[in-house]
Enzyme design. Structure first.
Site, mmCIF file in Angstrom:
data_model
loop_
_atom_site.group_PDB
_atom_site.id
_atom_site.type_symbol
_atom_site.label_atom_id
_atom_site.label_comp_id
_atom_site.label_asym_id
_atom_site.label_seq_id
_atom_site.Cartn_x
_atom_site.Cartn_y
_atom_site.Cartn_z
ATOM 1 N NE ARG A 107 -4.200 -1.334 -0.051
ATOM 2 C CZ ARG A 107 -4.298 -2.625 -0.372
ATOM 3 N NH1 ARG A 107 -3.230 -3.271 -0.836
ATOM 4 N NH2 ARG A 107 -5.437 -3.247 -0.272
ATOM 5 C CB SER A 143 -8.930 -0.700 4.092
ATOM 6 O OG SER A 143 -9.260 -1.938 3.522
ATOM 7 C CD GLU A 167 -5.829 1.761 1.827
ATOM 8 O OE1 GLU A 167 -6.603 2.286 1.012
ATOM 9 O OE2 GLU A 167 -5.734 0.533 2.001
HETATM 10 N N1 EPU Z 1 -11.299 -9.529 9.745
HETATM 11 C C1 EPU Z 1 -11.775 -9.363 11.012
HETATM 12 N N2 EPU Z 1 -12.715 -8.393 11.237
HETATM 13 C C2 EPU Z 1 -13.203 -7.624 10.248
HETATM 14 C C3 EPU Z 1 -12.704 -7.800 8.942
HETATM 15 C C4 EPU Z 1 -11.744 -8.777 8.704
HETATM 16 O O1 EPU Z 1 -11.368 -10.037 11.955
HETATM 17 O O2 EPU Z 1 -14.046 -6.791 10.509
HETATM 18 C C5 EPU Z 1 -10.324 -10.599 9.493
HETATM 19 C C6 EPU Z 1 -10.942 -11.642 8.562
HETATM 20 O O3 EPU Z 1 -11.600 -12.596 9.303
HETATM 21 C C7 EPU Z 1 -9.749 -12.188 7.827
HETATM 22 C C8 EPU Z 1 -8.747 -11.058 7.844
HETATM 23 O O4 EPU Z 1 -9.223 -10.084 8.774
HETATM 24 O O5 EPU Z 1 -9.208 -13.270 8.511
HETATM 25 C C9 EPU Z 1 -8.555 -10.442 6.481
HETATM 26 O O6 EPU Z 1 -9.783 -9.856 6.046
HETATM 27 P P1 EPU Z 1 -10.045 -9.478 4.506
HETATM 28 O O7 EPU Z 1 -9.821 -10.655 3.652
HETATM 29 O O8 EPU Z 1 -11.358 -8.800 4.394
HETATM 30 O O9 EPU Z 1 -8.882 -8.472 4.174
HETATM 31 P P2 EPU Z 1 -8.284 -7.195 4.909
HETATM 32 O O10 EPU Z 1 -6.890 -7.524 5.315
HETATM 33 O O11 EPU Z 1 -9.162 -6.679 5.979
HETATM 34 C C10 EPU Z 1 -7.193 -6.261 2.754
HETATM 35 C C11 EPU Z 1 -7.148 -4.991 1.973
HETATM 36 C C12 EPU Z 1 -8.408 -4.818 1.144
HETATM 37 C C13 EPU Z 1 -8.518 -6.012 0.216
HETATM 38 C C14 EPU Z 1 -8.563 -7.296 1.061
HETATM 39 C C15 EPU Z 1 -8.582 -8.560 0.243
HETATM 40 C C16 EPU Z 1 -5.788 -3.489 3.258
HETATM 41 C C17 EPU Z 1 -5.739 -2.281 4.134
HETATM 42 N N3 EPU Z 1 -6.992 -3.861 2.873
HETATM 43 O O12 EPU Z 1 -8.238 -6.150 3.714
HETATM 44 O O13 EPU Z 1 -8.240 -3.665 0.337
HETATM 45 O O14 EPU Z 1 -9.675 -5.935 -0.584
HETATM 46 O O15 EPU Z 1 -7.382 -7.357 1.884
HETATM 47 O O16 EPU Z 1 -7.335 -8.793 -0.305
HETATM 48 O O17 EPU Z 1 -4.738 -4.050 2.914
HETATM 49 C C18 EPU Z 1 -8.507 -1.303 0.494
HETATM 50 O O18 EPU Z 1 -7.281 -1.220 0.462
HETATM 51 O O19 EPU Z 1 -9.228 -0.274 0.572
HETATM 52 C C19 EPU Z 1 -9.126 -2.612 0.478
HETATM 53 C C20 EPU Z 1 -10.436 -2.779 0.595
#
Ligand code: EPU
Length: 372
Positions: free
Chosen positions: A171, A250, A354
């Site tokens: 990012r 995010s 972000e």
């Molecule tokens: N999780 C929680 N609580 C929540 C949301 C998620 O515990 O409210 C846990 C989930 O259970 C999972 C882990 O966090 O085990 C990862 O969740 P998710 O797959 O939704 O991904 P993320 O790490 O929260 C990142 C990116 C997203 C991208 C997704 C999928 C960042 C800051 N965000 O989110 O990108 O779509 O991975 O690859 O890196 C963005 O940058 O705006 C964005 C949406």
């Protein structure tokens, strides 16, 4: 008043809220629509003459504008031509900065070109994609960027920068650090793999594909469909009719920490866990570990769907601060800083916002940990 010779259409006091996906914030003092790099160069010159700050607006999907608005010049890049060429060294797509990102990923999949199939459904423009090195479901745009055409704000000249020059990371890129506000990206060239295998690295995506196409290898189109359906289930596809979807994506990046800090977080969460799940951890570069910010936020007392006045967390994802209707930027900042504070107090981990923050004073940027 703007001088008559400025060769672009210039509007004054233009509301910005409706040009962002989160839908808050005040107006821009000036807004110019540019149809090519020459227009951009003349806008930059004009703004320098008027001592105005310049901000380049893409799809507004990663942007929070202050309630008082932005007292400078906002530039919109209205050129979006896409050219495709295939040769022995692979396939090249060149796209104007104003092109819609999702349409580009759809086109690549249609042409059977691998490399950006997991990045479908991300709102925003091609020109914005390299700045924060957009990524999702195991892919980052840095993997396929070849070069970029940029305009140097110092002298108005067009320059060519390579992917290596951009120092991409999770990012981040030089556009967010050493080159902050130095260049305007006008064109991006990608190198894709004709008939290449899709990228299936992310567990959740692999599971969805096993259900969607059991017993066969997923195609690029299967992967695109699976990504879109996961994003839809988390309100991560922009839909103004869905209150959970009115966000800047995010709100914080996932913190990348040392193994010792990751262990501490895991041990602390084992005592008194709220979510009942262990902290999701992913390997990052240099032996570091990426923790889930969404999980940290929930554990610090802000569950999905949490509401504070007119601002909320998405009911499907704690990492997205949403505007269910009528929120102000000040209220969003208030919630974001309470979340940061709570995560810091509970786990000793600092969350970093972000989205780009526009028009805020230094006090707000300090509270959010953007300025020291
Ligand atoms: N999780 C929680 N609580 C929540 C949301 C998620 O515990 O409210 C846990 C989930 O259970 C999972 C882990 O966090 O085990 C990862 O969740 P998710 O797959 O939704 O991904 P993320 O790490 O929260 C990142 C990116 C997203 C991208 C997704 C999928 C960042 C800051 N965000 O989110 O990108 O779509 O991975 O690859 O890196 C963005 O940058 O705006 C964005 C949406």
């Amino acid at each position: 008043m703007p001088p008559r010779h400025l060769p672009v259409s210039l509007q004054e006091d233009v509301p910005l809220a409706s040009r962002t996906t989160i839908g808050v914030g005040g107006p821009a003092r000036f807004l110019a629509s540019c149809r090519g790099p020459r227009d951009v160069a003349s806008c930059l010159e004009w703004a320098a003459d008027q001592h105005l700050e310049v901000f380049v607006l893409g799809g507004g999907s990663n942007l929070l504008v202050a309630d008082q608005g932005f007292a400078g010049l906002v530039i919109r890049l209205e050129y979006s031509e896409v050219t495709l060429s295939t040769g022995p060294s692979g396939a090249h797509i060149q796209a104007g900065a104003g092109a819609e990102w999702d349409a580009l990923t759809a086109r690549a999949v249609r042409e059977n070109l691998a490399g950006i199939e997991c990045l479908g459904g991300i709102p925003g423009t091609v020109g914005a994609a390299p700045i924060q090195n957009i990524g999702a479901y195991g892919q980052e745009v840095a993997e396929t960027i070849d070069w970029l055409q940029v305009i140097d704000r110092h002298d108005g000249r067009t320059r060519h920068v390579t992917a290596a020059d951009c120092r991409f990371g999770y990012r981040t890129s030089a556009f967010k650090t050493s080159w902050h506000d130095r260049f305007v990206i006008v064109r991006v060239a990608f190198r894709l793999r004709p008939r290449g295998e899709p990228t299936v690295r992310y567990d959740e995506l692999a599971r969805r594909l096993e259900q969607a196409c059991p017993g066969r290898k997923p195609t690029l189109a299967d992967v695109r469909e699976a990504v879109l359906s996961i994003r839809a289930s988390k309100s991560m596809l922009y839909d103004p009719a869905d209150p959970d979807g009115r966000s800047a994506g995010s709100f914080f990046t996932n913190p990348v920490v040392s193994p010792a800090v990751a262990r501490r977080v895991r041990d602390m969460a084992a005592r008194g866990a709220r979510t009942g799940r262990p902290v999701p951890q992913f390997p990052a570069s240099n032996g570091k570990i990426k923790l889930s910010a969404g999980w940290l936020i929930e554990e610090a007392g802000f569950p999905r769907g949490f509401r504070q006045g007119r601002v909320a967390l998405s009911s499907k994802h704690a990492l997205a601060i949403v505007n269910p209707g009528g929120a102000t930027a000040a209220e969003i900042v208030e919630l974001a800083s309470s979340i940061r504070q709570a995560v810091l107090e509970r786990f000793g981990v600092s969350l970093v916002p972000e989205p780009r923050l526009l028009g805020f004073d230094s006090g707000v940027l300090q509270r959010l940990g953007i300025l020291a």
